[in-house]
Every structure is written in structure tokens, then in C-alpha cells.
Design an enzyme around this catalytic site. Structure first.
Site, PDB file in Angstrom:
ATOM      1  N   SER A 155      -9.681   1.685   3.042  1.00  0.00           N
ATOM      2  CA  SER A 155      -8.858   2.449   2.114  1.00  0.00           C
ATOM      3  C   SER A 155      -7.832   1.613   1.362  1.00  0.00           C
ATOM      4  CB  SER A 155      -8.130   3.555   2.870  1.00  0.00           C
ATOM      5  OG  SER A 155      -7.243   2.995   3.848  1.00  0.00           O
ATOM      6  N   SER A 159      -9.806  -0.858   7.227  1.00  0.00           N
ATOM      7  CA  SER A 159      -9.304  -0.651   5.870  1.00  0.00           C
ATOM      8  C   SER A 159      -8.649  -1.874   5.250  1.00  0.00           C
ATOM      9  CB  SER A 159      -8.307   0.516   5.849  1.00  0.00           C
ATOM     10  OG  SER A 159      -8.965   1.718   6.157  1.00  0.00           O
ATOM     11  N   LYS A 194       0.844  -1.200   0.000  1.00  0.00           N
ATOM     12  CA  LYS A 194       0.000   0.000   0.000  1.00  0.00           C
ATOM     13  C   LYS A 194       0.877   1.247   0.000  1.00  0.00           C
ATOM     14  CE  LYS A 194      -3.979   1.895   2.553  1.00  0.00           C
ATOM     15  NZ  LYS A 194      -4.861   1.685   3.732  1.00  0.00           N
TER      16      LYS A 194
END
Length: 752
Positions: free
Chosen positions: A206, A230, A131
Site C-alpha cells: 500500500s 507494503s 506516507k
């Protein structure tokens, strides 16, 4: 469901767009042994703890075995994944940065080590996506924000460093909501990621980019961050396994801070075994992070037992609590159905499942957003254009601050900074932030009480399956409400695992639903090493496919494979040459319509080596074997190259012409009958009249008329009420109507 591992050609496994495997390994109700990851042998084929079951469900272990046995090279493996990534990325947009050259260079270096028989790490050859809010040296790390556009950190995050030290290869950086603030990945400043199951829907957030990358097999595993769900919510939306560790289990050094007391680094994988192995690799104390725990990390890989060792009731004695508040109003029916069916399956495995109430559960959402927003307003104050972040030129310092932040931050980040600043301001601190921390303590105590009585708590990972892109973009409150299932776990600092357990209606092939499993702090082993938690086809949502609004039985694995392959044909690389093996396995089970769909979707490519034999099968089925053999003889005599699809379509046209000619002949015969004063429509009308007369003369109609007359004669006027009770109930006007009306309807029907 079974997992697709590297048992044959590597292209075949990566081209699979099936849901991830739903198997977990054997749960041991005992204290786990504490071993470092280095205890994994460099030759796992002889390691006693790595069993057949773990290999069959783990891409990491299967890949390692394939490399050590020289069945495939690391360079070939990396090139296969990169080729697939290039084909799928224009449709999914999972990555913000891909380092092709570095990946291939590291893979070739690994091959050289293997040729020299040097020892390699447990993650050798494993392709990991990271990420973009986790720092990586020599790769941009933007957190999905314009304020950090072009920024490349001078160091690796601790989690990334450990992966590299164990032989893992970082493929690239995945998309996310800006600074992790969002639930859809629509909040990225650069692009919107699509869900591999349905590209018109969000992948969650996210960490949507990391989840989509694993779901679409662009990488084997990936890292994400979890502040309020997330990792778990995207795992549910994308049908993969998501693992959030206990707060402090994994070092946060190198993770760009959003809410420091809630942030953790989590793992995605196609199986629980992969997620557990990756978590084990990145866990442990780090002197660079004061919040990291000094507890020893259990060797999760030693807890995967062979399927043959499982008993008929492998979960016997395990107590599981189903959180009642997570199945109340506001949760989609498809999600509720999948979770309850999963609970029934757990009971079949021998455990006891009871509902448990957490009265403080609904308080978690407002408390979370007050705490997270307050901490973000403090953490993001550093991005002012001077200390960190891109700078906007201005004449005055204050103007420079304001312009740099105004142009660098997106709308959602600004909203949360303002909310947090307000909650921390003088006069409101006690009313908001302090109160939220008090609620957090209540939530932590309620979870502890529930886990004292139960080994594991379960709930949905989200109140719905993946929704449409832009559906909630302009309604932040609706988007915040979607975090209700996950934020309480972060407030309590507990570990949680999400794995696919069924499907909800939506998309072209159904949408995955994730089951969230919560355990006590630092007890990840309880949820990672449950026994073969394989949710059978019968436990999936019965409404998986609903043609014409009618539910049918859930599809088999082959049916699902065919359906997903057809509806996501572009994710198979437009069916290139390397996909023929894959097609040969799934297409024999397809229908004529599905084959036609593939032919149209791959216009310009010759699929006859795979599809011709199937079209011949349908030709034989529809027109007979004799006719098929006759066609073959004719074509051989003419020495003509042909395709069975073309012959099938030509035969269909021939049949249509014959049917039209037959219809014309029938019309002409009717015209002749009309000329003889024999009208077909009049004949039909006369037949209907005759049937109606026969019905009126039937005994049933006569009896109905007699009953009606008797009922009218017996009816009497209603009596006056006395002492609160009516008189003759049979004679009341309402009951009279109840008696007369049915017979009146019968009589009126008879007269009609």
C-alpha cells in the site's frame, strides 16, 4: 551499477531516472557496536566511520557534505527537488499533500544555522516523504480515506518527530491504499499512483506513493508502513530499496492502526545506506508505544566500509538459504531468472547458497488475511463519525453510524471489516482466528529453525513484476495472492530488506525485480551491511531488451540511461534548460532514431545547443566528411544560420528523390527489354527449371532412390508376438514405416 550522487550540479542528480544503486557495504561477521545516532559528527568529512564507499552510495551523506562544504545551500537543494516534483507529479500522482512553503522556510532556517556555524543534525537538509497514514502536525493525514478527509493531527508520529529533530525536512504526504489495505495503491479514495518505470502500471502497495516518490527522485528518502509487505512489494515494483524492521524496533505511535500485531514503519531509499541511516534515525524505545523494544540500536552507519577493504570473497563463510517454495509454479519466469542469477552472484562473492524448505510457507497467506482482517475490524470501529471520522447528519444514532461508515469507507476496507467481524464472531472464533494464530506460531518456529542453520534467507519480493493498472482491481483474490512472498515475514515479526537485483520483461525499458533478504529478529545489521552487493550487468535478465523477439545482451549503464531518458522524457522536465548538462552526457551514445524521438517529444523547444553537434556526427557518418565540409563552406558563404537536423533531413529527401529516379530508369530499361521479347519473369522461371533438373540428376538423389529400393526389398512381414515380446523388430510395421518414410520423402522431394 553506480549511484548518482551530488557530485556536480544538483539538477543533474535529481533528473536521473536510473535504477537506484545496487551497492551495499561490507558485511562484518561480528557483533556490532551500539552507538546512538548522535555519535555522527557534525563535520562528517572528518568522521572516521563515514567512508568513501558510504558517501558514494548515500544521498543523505553526500547532501550533508555538500551543505557543510557550502557547495550548495539547503534552499537551492529544496527548490530543485520541489521543481522536479511539480513537473513529475501530474504524471505520477505520488503525493496527496505537498507543503512547498514550509519546506523552503525550513531550508532557509537551516542555511542560517550553517552561516552561524551552528551544529546541525545528521539528517540536515534531507527531504523526506511520509506516507499519509503516519500522523504529521500541520499537515493533513487522511490514510487515503474519505472518512478522514481534511483531518490534521495535533501531533507528530514518533518517527516523524525524530526525523525533524535530526534536521530532516518533510516534503509532504504520499498516496496509499485506504488504511494500508491493498497492494496496488488503486484503493486510495483520492487518486491512483503510477509506476515511474511505466505509467500504465501500478507502483505496488500500500506504500506505492512513497516508493514512487523515491524512484522518481521527488524526495531523497521516504517512510512507509508494512503490514504484510507494503514496503517491500512497492520497492520491488519501483526499483528502489525497501527496509522493513523487526516488529518493535520502531515506535508505532502516530501510525494509524490497521493490524496492530503486524504494523511496522519502514524506510525507502535509493541505496541501502540511505535506508539504513533513516532506519537508525527513527528506531529506539518509545514510552508512548508499549510494543516498542528497549533493545539498543546498533550504529549502522559505522558498518559501511570502503570498497578498497573488500576481499575477493567478501561473503566467505556466510550461509544463505533460498526458500524453495518461493520459486514454485505461479512465479513469473523473469522473476525466477533474476533471483537465481542473484543467488549465483552471491556464491561468486564467497557465500554458500542452498535451497531451504519451509513447508508452512503456503499457510501464511490465509492466516495473514484472517488475522489482519480481524484486527482491522476492531481498530476501524472507532471511525463512526462521533469519536473519529467525518460525520454524516442523520435523525437516528444507528443511521448516523451506518451512513458515516458507508460513505467514508471504500469497498476494500468494507470487505476486510466484514471478513474480520465474521472471523471474530461467536462460533467461528476458534475455527478462524484461533487457528490462524496457531499457524502463525508454526510459521515463526519454521523461520527460527531455518535461520538457526542459515545467516540470511532470500526470496523474491513478489511473484511478478509490476502489472497494469486495473488488471487486478476487480479480482481481490488475485491481488491477495501477490502478497504470498511477504506476509510470512510479518507473521514472524522479522526484519527484511528488498533491493533491485535484475529485470523482467515488460514496459519500454524492462521492469525491476526485487530480492528479499530476511534475517533474525533485531539483526537488521546483517542485511543492511552486506558487502558491495552490486549485481553486475551480466547477472541481469538476458531478455531485458527484445527487439523483434530476439534477446540481446543487457544494456550498459549508458545504454540504460539513454533508454530510460527517452522513454520517460516527461520526467526530465520536458528537457528544460537545466537539463542540458544531463543531455550532453547521455545523448552522444544515442542512435539517430533516439535523437529523432527526443526532437519530436520536445516540439517547441530549441535543443540545438545539445543536439546539433550530434546530428553533424550522423551527417558525416552517412554522407561523408567531404560532403559535410562542403555544406559548412556553403553556409558560411551565404551567412545562414542552420541546424544540422534540418540539413540531415533535407539530404535524406535528396537521396530518396535520387533513388526514385534510379528506380524509374531501371523500370524503363526493363520495358525496353520486354519489347525485345526478353521477359524477365520467364528468364527467372527458366533458371529455376534448370536448377531443378540439375538437382534430379545429382548423385545424391540417385543414391537416395537406390536406398529406397533396397529398403523395400529387405522389408518382411511382422512376426507374431511371443512371451510378451515382438518378433523381428526390424520387420515390424512401425519400423518398416520408419525405414521407408525418410527415403520416400527424399524421392518425392527429388521428383518435385
Amino acid at each position: 551499477m553506480v549511484s548518482l550522487t551530488f557530485c556536480c550540479s544538483p539538477e543533474l542528480k535529481m533528473l536521473s531516472t536510473l535504477q537506484p544503486p545496487r551497492s551495499l557495504s561490507h558485511f562484518r561477521r561480528r557483533h556490532t557496536s551500539l552507538k546512538p545516532l548522535s555519535s555522527l559528527s557534525s563535520h562528517p568529512v572528518t568522521h572516521s566511520t563515514l567512508t568513501d564507499q558510504s558517501h558514494s552510495t548515500s544521498q543523505i551523506l553526500s547532501t550533508r557534505d555538500s551543505l557543510l562544504s557550502r557547495q550548495i545551500t539547503a534552499a537551492e537543494l529544496a527548490e530543485s527537488f520541489l521543481a522536479r516534483l511539480r513537473r513529475t507529479e501530474p504524471h505520477l500522482r505520488s503525493f496527496l499533500h505537498v507543503s512547498d512553503a514550509a519546506v523552503l522556510a525550513q531550508a532557509r532556517d537551516l542555511d542560517e544555522k550553517l552561516r552561524r556555524n551552528e551544529e546541525v543534525g545528521p539528517l540536515a537538509g534531507v527531504l523526506v516523504a511520509v506516507k499519509d497514514n503516519i500522523c504529521t502536525a500541520e499537515m493533513p493525514s487522511t490514510a487515503g480515506s474519505r472518512v478522514l478527509e481534511g483531518y490534521t493531527p495535533p501531533y507528530d508520529a514518533t518517527a516523524v518527530r525524530k526525523i525533524k529533530e535530526l534536521g530532516g525536512i518533510v516534503v509532504g504526504k504520499t498516496n496509499l491504499d485506504e488504511f494500508g489495505m491493498g497492494s496496488t495503491t488503486e484503493g486510495s479514495a483520492f487518486q491512483v499512483t503510477a509506476n515511474p518505470w511505466d505509467t500504465t502500471r501500478v507502483p505496488g502497495g500500500s506504500s506505492g506513493g512513497s516508493a514512487a516518490a523515491v524512484s522518481a527522485r521527488q524526495s531523497m528518502v521516504s517512510l512507509g508502513s508494512d503490514t504484510g509487505g507494503s514496503v517491500r512489494q512497492p520497492a520491488s515494483f519501483c526499483g528502489v530499496v525497501g527496509l522493513k524492521p523487526t516488529y518493535g524496533r520502531v515506535s508505532r505511535f502516530g501510525l494509524m492502526a490497521y493490524a496492530s500485531s503486524l504494523d511496522v514503519i519502514g524506510c525507502f531509499g535509493t541505496s541501502v545506506a540511505d535506508a539504513g541511516i533513516l532506519l537508525h534515525a527513527i528506531s529506539g524505545h518509545d514510552r508512548l508505544d508499549a510494543t516498542s523494544s528497549k533493545r539498543e540500536v546498533p550504529d549502522l552507519t559505522s558498518l559501511f566500509d570502503s570498497t578498497s577493504s573488500l576481499q575477493s570473497k567478501p561473503l566467505k563463510g556466510l550461509k544463505i538459504g533460498l526458500i524453495r517454495e518461493t520459486l514454485d509454479d505461479g512465479v513469473d519466469i523473469g522473476v525466477t531468472s533474476a533471483i537465481r542469477t542473484a543467488a549465483l552472484h552471491l556464491e561468486e562473492l564467497g557465500c554458500s547458497v542452498t535451497e531451504v524448505s519451509l513447508p508452512s510457507f503456503s499457510l501464511g497467506l490465509p492466516a495473514y488475511y484472517v488475522i489482519a482482517s480481524s484486527e482491522s475490524s476492531s481498530n476501524l470501529s472507532r471511525y463512526d463519525g462521533l469519536r473519529y471520522g467525518n460525520q454524516v447528519s442523520a435523525d437516528e444514532l444507528n443511521t448516523q453510524y451506518m451512513d458515516s461508515r458507508a460513505k467514508g469507507f471504500g469497498s476494500e476496507v468494507k470487505r476486510r471489516i466484514l471478513t474480520g467481524t465474521y472471523a471474530l464472531s461467536a462460533g467461528y472464533y476458534d475455527a478462524y482466528y484461533k487457528r490462524a494464530q496457531q499457524v502463525r506460531t508454526i510459521i515463526r518456529k519454521s523461520f527460527k529453525a531455518a535461520l538457526d542453520e542459515h545467516d540470511i534467507l532470500i526470496s523474491p519480493a513478489a511473484p511478478s513484476a509490476a502489472y497494469k493498472i486495473d488488471e487486478k482491481k476487480n479480482d481481490p483474490l488475485a491481488m491477495y495472492a501477490g502478497d504470498i512472498m511477504t506476509v510470512n515475514v510479518n507473521l514472524a515479526g522479522l526484519p527484511a530488506l528488498v533491493l533491485p537485483c535484475g529485470f523482467a520483461e515488460g514496459g519500454s525499458a524492462g521492469l525491476p525485480v526485487g530480492l528479499q533478504m530476511i534475517s533474525a529478529a533485531f539483526d537488521e545489521a546483517s542485511i543492511v551491511t552486506l558487502p558491495s552487493l552490486e549485481f553486475p550487468q551480466s547477472s541481469m535478465d538476458e531478455q531485458f531488451f527484445r527487439p523483434n523477439g530476439k534477446g540481446i545482451a543487457p544494456p550498459s549503464l549508458v545504454d540504460l540511461c539513454v533508454h530510460v531518458a527517452i522513454d520517460n522524457i516527461r520526467y526530465l522536465g520536458d528537457v528544460g534548460e537545466t537539463d542540458f548538462d544531463f543531455l550532453e552526457q547521455i545523448l552522444p551514445h544515442s542512435t539517430k532514431d533516439q535523437l529523432m524521438h527526443i526532437e519530436k517529444s520536445t516540439k517547441g523547444r530549441d535543443l540545438s545547443p545539445v543536439t546539433d553537434k550530434l546530428w553533424r556526427k550522423f551527417y558525416e557518418k552517412d554522407f561523408g566528411i567531404e560532403r559535410t565540409n562542403l555544406v559548412i563552406e556553403r553556409m558560411k558563404k551565404k551567412k545562414v544560420n542552420f541546424r544540422w537536423l534540418q540539413l540531415y533531413q533535407a539530404k535524406l529527401r535528396e537521396v530518396d528523390v535520387a533513388e526514385n529516379e534510379a528506380a524509374d530508369r531501371l523500370k524503363n530499361s526493363y520495358k525496353k527489354e520486354v519489347a525485345r521479347n526478353f521477359n524477365v519473369s520467364n528468364t527467372k522461371s527458366n533458371l529455376l527449371k534448370k536448377a531443378k533438373l540439375d538437382y534430379l540428376k545429382s548423385p545424391e538423389v540417385r543414391n537416395a532412390a537406390v536406398m529406397r529400393r533396397t529398403a523395400i526389398q529387405r522389408s518382411v512381414p511382422p512376426m507374431k508376438k511371443s512371451n510378451g515380446f515382438s518378433g523381428n523388430q526390424l520387420g515390424s510395421s512401425s519400423n518398416q514405416r520408419n525405414i521407408v518414410r525418410p527415403n520416400a520423402q527424399l524421392t518425392s522431394a527429388a521428383h518435385r
